[in-house]
Design an enzyme around this catalytic site. Structure first.
Site, PDB file in Angstrom:
ATOM      1  N   ASP A   1       1.982   2.855  11.480  1.00  0.00           N
ATOM      2  CA  ASP A   1       1.650   3.864   9.937  1.00  0.00           C
ATOM      3  C   ASP A   1       2.498   5.162  10.236  1.00  0.00           C
ATOM      4  OD1 ASP A   1       0.650   5.594   8.486  1.00  0.00           O
ATOM      5  OD2 ASP A   1      -0.960   5.081   8.945  1.00  0.00           O
TER       6      ASP A   1
ATOM      7  N   ARG B   1       7.966  -6.209   2.328  1.00  0.00           N
ATOM      8  CA  ARG B   1       8.379  -6.768   1.122  1.00  0.00           C
ATOM      9  C   ARG B   1       8.864  -5.724   0.084  1.00  0.00           C
ATOM     10  NH1 ARG B   1       2.084  -6.130   0.312  1.00  0.00           N
ATOM     11  NH2 ARG B   1       2.077  -6.355   2.278  1.00  0.00           N
TER      12      ARG B   1
ATOM     13  N   TYR C   1       1.945  10.466  -8.056  1.00  0.00           N
ATOM     14  CA  TYR C   1       3.177  10.051  -7.395  1.00  0.00           C
ATOM     15  C   TYR C   1       4.376  10.627  -7.817  1.00  0.00           C
ATOM     16  CZ  TYR C   1       6.295   6.254  -7.219  1.00  0.00           C
ATOM     17  OH  TYR C   1       7.995   5.576  -6.494  1.00  0.00           O
TER      18      TYR C   1
ATOM     19  N   GLY D   1       8.428   0.370   5.521  1.00  0.00           N
ATOM     20  CA  GLY D   1       7.526  -0.376   4.486  1.00  0.00           C
ATOM     21  C   GLY D   1       8.770  -1.109   3.803  1.00  0.00           C
TER      22      GLY D   1
END
Length: 255
Positions: free
Chosen positions: A63, A15, A161, A12
């Site tokens: 992924d 960004r 989360y 990831g």
């Protein structure tokens, strides 16, 4: 910090915090693999920025919740670079820290938990599973998992989360216990609300202000704060640290 020539995989990393980590590792002389899910252009812009400053990097799509894609990515890294020294599990399922749009305990569904579990825990599991054989053969390695200070101080109860991040911390400590004999250190970094990032863009100003007032250093975390802590745990400076969770939140959580 002796990170020169290390092979570093950051998931990831196209960004936000992940991209900042990539830039910082590259500045220390590491070869950085910028993993991304969808945005190839953004990932390649991170690589181009690193290369323009004399660093080394490559973007690889995978992924992290897909075991086959992760294995293919790891094979590509080993075939091309010969090793994997550092893994930073930074990828997660999309999440927005907005108290007004979050689901309450009586609204949330089990599928919401599963979605966050897949991104945080299953993703990290797949990456670690692929990296461990190579790190064991090398008798060295660093695994760093990104959790959240919400597990200790749920100032806003983001149920799905936070629960997934707590599970990831348990995964971290179990790995640390078993992999230490192979010279592999496994730790977690627990950021506070980090701004600006995609996830924090919708966090209302009054919420950010309230968190800052509770924080001894009177500001929110920045991506560079988190990146610096990850570099520390990846370096020789932390060679006798494993199974730990480093809170990077300006003192909001103290242990």
């Amino acid at each position: 910090m002796n990170l020169r020539d290390k092979i570093v995989l950051i998931t990831g990393a196209s960004r936000g915090i992940g991209a900042e980590m990539a830039r910082r590792f590259a500045a220390e002389g590491s070869f950085v693999v910028v993993n991304y899910l969808k945005n190839q252009a953004l990932a390649e812009s991170v690589v181009n920025e690193i290369e323009s400053l004399g660093g080394q990097a490559a973007a690889i799509q995978a992924d992290v919740t897909n075991r086959n894609q992760v294995n293919e990515m790891m094979e590509q890294i080993i075939d091309s670079l010969g090793a994997i020294d550092v893994v930073v599990n930074n990828a997660l399922s999309h999440y927005t820290f907005n108290p007004k749009t979050r689901k309450t305990a009586w609204e949330i569904d089990w599928e919401d938990y599963n979605q966050q579990w897949k991104g945080s825990v299953q993703g990290a599991f797949n990456i670690c599973k692929a990296a461990m054989p190579h790190m064991k053969n090398q008798m060295s390695g660093r695994i760093i998992n990104m959790v959240s200070n919400l597990i200790d101080f749920p100032i806003v109860p983001y149920h799905d989360y936070t629960t997934a991040k707590m599970a990831l911390l348990g995964f971290t400590r179990n790995l640390a216990q078993e992999l230490g004999t192979f010279g592999i250190n496994v730790n977690a970094v627990s950021p506070g609300l980090t701004y600006p990032t995609d996830s924090s863009q919708e966090t209302k100003e009054e919420v950010r202000d309230a968190i800052m007032q509770l924080t001894p250093l009177r500001r929110l975390a920045r991506p560079e704060d988190i990146a610096g802590s990850v570099l520390f745990l990846a370096s020789d400076l932390s060679s006798f640290i494993t199974g730990q969770c480093l809170n990077v939140d300006g003192g909001l959580v103290m242990k």
